[in-house]
Scaffold this motif. Sequence first.
Motif, PDB file in Angstrom:
ATOM      1  N   SER A 117       0.866  -1.173   0.000  1.00  0.00           N
ATOM      2  CA  SER A 117       0.000   0.000   0.000  1.00  0.00           C
ATOM      3  C   SER A 117       0.904   1.225   0.000  1.00  0.00           C
ATOM      4  O   SER A 117       2.039   1.177   0.479  1.00  0.00           O
ATOM      5  CB  SER A 117      -0.885   0.007   1.244  1.00  0.00           C
ATOM      6  OG  SER A 117      -1.627  -1.206   1.317  1.00  0.00           O
ATOM      7  N   SER A 153      -4.621   1.694  -1.280  1.00  0.00           N
ATOM      8  CA  SER A 153      -4.576   0.413  -0.563  1.00  0.00           C
ATOM      9  C   SER A 153      -4.672  -0.811  -1.462  1.00  0.00           C
ATOM     10  O   SER A 153      -4.761  -1.931  -0.947  1.00  0.00           O
ATOM     11  CB  SER A 153      -5.696   0.385   0.478  1.00  0.00           C
ATOM     12  OG  SER A 153      -6.947   0.592  -0.144  1.00  0.00           O
ATOM     13  N   ASP A 195      -5.583  -3.981  -3.134  1.00  0.00           N
ATOM     14  CA  ASP A 195      -6.643  -4.947  -2.819  1.00  0.00           C
ATOM     15  C   ASP A 195      -6.591  -5.402  -1.360  1.00  0.00           C
ATOM     16  O   ASP A 195      -7.125  -6.467  -1.029  1.00  0.00           O
ATOM     17  CB  ASP A 195      -6.541  -6.182  -3.727  1.00  0.00           C
ATOM     18  CG  ASP A 195      -7.077  -5.909  -5.117  1.00  0.00           C
ATOM     19  OD1 ASP A 195      -7.478  -4.756  -5.391  1.00  0.00           O
ATOM     20  OD2 ASP A 195      -7.075  -6.844  -5.934  1.00  0.00           O
ATOM     21  N   TYR A 209      -8.205  -3.938   0.950  1.00  0.00           N
ATOM     22  CA  TYR A 209      -9.609  -3.815   1.329  1.00  0.00           C
ATOM     23  C   TYR A 209     -10.498  -3.960   0.106  1.00  0.00           C
ATOM     24  O   TYR A 209     -10.065  -3.767  -1.032  1.00  0.00           O
ATOM     25  CB  TYR A 209      -9.900  -2.431   1.919  1.00  0.00           C
ATOM     26  CG  TYR A 209      -9.057  -2.060   3.089  1.00  0.00           C
ATOM     27  CD1 TYR A 209      -9.323  -2.590   4.345  1.00  0.00           C
ATOM     28  CD2 TYR A 209      -8.001  -1.179   2.941  1.00  0.00           C
ATOM     29  CE1 TYR A 209      -8.540  -2.245   5.438  1.00  0.00           C
ATOM     30  CE2 TYR A 209      -7.218  -0.820   4.034  1.00  0.00           C
ATOM     31  CZ  TYR A 209      -7.491  -1.359   5.273  1.00  0.00           C
ATOM     32  OH  TYR A 209      -6.731  -1.017   6.344  1.00  0.00           O
ATOM     33  N   VAL A 248     -14.186  -2.136  -0.900  1.00  0.00           N
ATOM     34  CA  VAL A 248     -15.125  -1.109  -0.457  1.00  0.00           C
ATOM     35  C   VAL A 248     -16.446  -1.301  -1.185  1.00  0.00           C
ATOM     36  O   VAL A 248     -16.481  -1.478  -2.403  1.00  0.00           O
ATOM     37  CB  VAL A 248     -14.565   0.306  -0.730  1.00  0.00           C
ATOM     38  CG1 VAL A 248     -15.597   1.365  -0.385  1.00  0.00           C
ATOM     39  CG2 VAL A 248     -13.286   0.537   0.071  1.00  0.00           C
ATOM     40  N   VAL A 280     -16.109  -0.748   4.422  1.00  0.00           N
ATOM     41  CA  VAL A 280     -14.824  -1.399   4.167  1.00  0.00           C
ATOM     42  C   VAL A 280     -14.833  -2.825   4.704  1.00  0.00           C
ATOM     43  O   VAL A 280     -15.310  -3.079   5.808  1.00  0.00           O
ATOM     44  CB  VAL A 280     -13.692  -0.592   4.854  1.00  0.00           C
ATOM     45  CG1 VAL A 280     -12.366  -1.326   4.774  1.00  0.00           C
ATOM     46  CG2 VAL A 280     -13.569   0.791   4.231  1.00  0.00           C
ATOM     47  N   THR A 294     -10.737  -7.950   1.105  1.00  0.00           N
ATOM     48  CA  THR A 294     -11.050  -8.570  -0.188  1.00  0.00           C
ATOM     49  C   THR A 294     -11.462 -10.022   0.070  1.00  0.00           C
ATOM     50  O   THR A 294     -10.862 -10.689   0.908  1.00  0.00           O
ATOM     51  CB  THR A 294      -9.817  -8.473  -1.102  1.00  0.00           C
ATOM     52  OG1 THR A 294      -9.565  -7.080  -1.339  1.00  0.00           O
ATOM     53  CG2 THR A 294     -10.025  -9.155  -2.436  1.00  0.00           C
ATOM     54  N   LEU A 354      -9.254   6.953   1.756  1.00  0.00           N
ATOM     55  CA  LEU A 354      -8.849   5.577   1.474  1.00  0.00           C
ATOM     56  C   LEU A 354      -9.139   5.294   0.001  1.00  0.00           C
ATOM     57  O   LEU A 354     -10.302   5.272  -0.418  1.00  0.00           O
ATOM     58  CB  LEU A 354      -9.630   4.608   2.367  1.00  0.00           C
ATOM     59  CG  LEU A 354      -9.401   3.123   2.107  1.00  0.00           C
ATOM     60  CD1 LEU A 354      -7.981   2.705   2.483  1.00  0.00           C
ATOM     61  CD2 LEU A 354     -10.416   2.276   2.869  1.00  0.00           C
ATOM     62  N   SER A 375      -9.227   2.744  -2.534  1.00  0.00           N
ATOM     63  CA  SER A 375      -9.247   1.300  -2.767  1.00  0.00           C
ATOM     64  C   SER A 375      -9.357   1.037  -4.271  1.00  0.00           C
ATOM     65  O   SER A 375      -9.866   1.862  -5.016  1.00  0.00           O
ATOM     66  CB  SER A 375     -10.435   0.706  -2.011  1.00  0.00           C
ATOM     67  OG  SER A 375     -10.460  -0.691  -2.149  1.00  0.00           O
ATOM     68  N   TYR A 376      -8.909  -0.129  -4.690  1.00  0.00           N
ATOM     69  CA  TYR A 376      -8.909  -0.428  -6.133  1.00  0.00           C
ATOM     70  C   TYR A 376     -10.254  -0.959  -6.610  1.00  0.00           C
ATOM     71  O   TYR A 376     -10.705  -0.642  -7.691  1.00  0.00           O
ATOM     72  CB  TYR A 376      -7.803  -1.438  -6.437  1.00  0.00           C
ATOM     73  CG  TYR A 376      -7.499  -1.616  -7.909  1.00  0.00           C
ATOM     74  CD1 TYR A 376      -6.808  -0.644  -8.611  1.00  0.00           C
ATOM     75  CD2 TYR A 376      -7.887  -2.770  -8.576  1.00  0.00           C
ATOM     76  CE1 TYR A 376      -6.509  -0.806  -9.961  1.00  0.00           C
ATOM     77  CE2 TYR A 376      -7.589  -2.945  -9.919  1.00  0.00           C
ATOM     78  CZ  TYR A 376      -6.902  -1.960 -10.608  1.00  0.00           C
ATOM     79  OH  TYR A 376      -6.604  -2.133 -11.940  1.00  0.00           O
TER      80      TYR A 376
END
Length: 222
Positions: free
Chosen positions: A148, A159, A161, A163, A165, A170, A173, A199, A201-202
């Motif tokens: 990250s 971040s 993967d 997490y 979302v 959150v 994965t 945050l 996230s991807y």
Amino acid sequence: MPEVLPGIHIVDGVDPSPEFSTHVYLVKDKGASWTLIDTGLPGAHAAIERYLAQQKIEPTAIKKILITHLHRDHTGSLKPLANRTRAKTYAHWIEAAFIANNPPYVGPGTPPAEPFTVDETLKDGDSIDAAGGLIAYHTPGHTPGHTSFYQPERKILFSGDLYFVDDGKVSLTPPEFTHHGLTALISARRMNQLSVDSLMSYHGGPVLKNGGHAMRAFTHQY
Ligand SMILES: [Zn+2]
């Protein structure tokens, strides 16, 4: 979704279908250059180049490409984008080996589409002169070398993967895509020590405000 925070873009049009949402982040550096965080699936480079043209950003203004981990939806367009931009490419030393297919990755999630050798390997705590100054945090679990990237000045965490979302909520994965879930949880707890406002996230998209609160709300269940 173009510029979601000052100097931080989510590249439009990279997803093959609305059911599979990825978030490739294009981030302004302190100078005139840009940094790309992850590269989408194979073929996503065409959409990324279209987006750059729309924004009037020269591909060669991207000086660094950072990869959070080996999975194909993050490394799929690494090779064509590295060729087009001539950017320097970065990944954690464990992921770098898997991205180079040496040794081939075996585990949940899809391996890279083709071998690629990154220019620079990262380790935990490295500083990267990109996106206003980033710190690489090794956050293993989803994959062994998952990383990250934290921007301390603006309290932004990219971040990868670590997490997932969903509608601002959150979680980790899902286990079917994750190498070692408990290790991912320990990584998530470690990231809770950081002060996080946004945050990024991807999958599922960013939590732009109070990201740290959303992260802690989830880990406190354990
Ligand atoms: Zn992944």
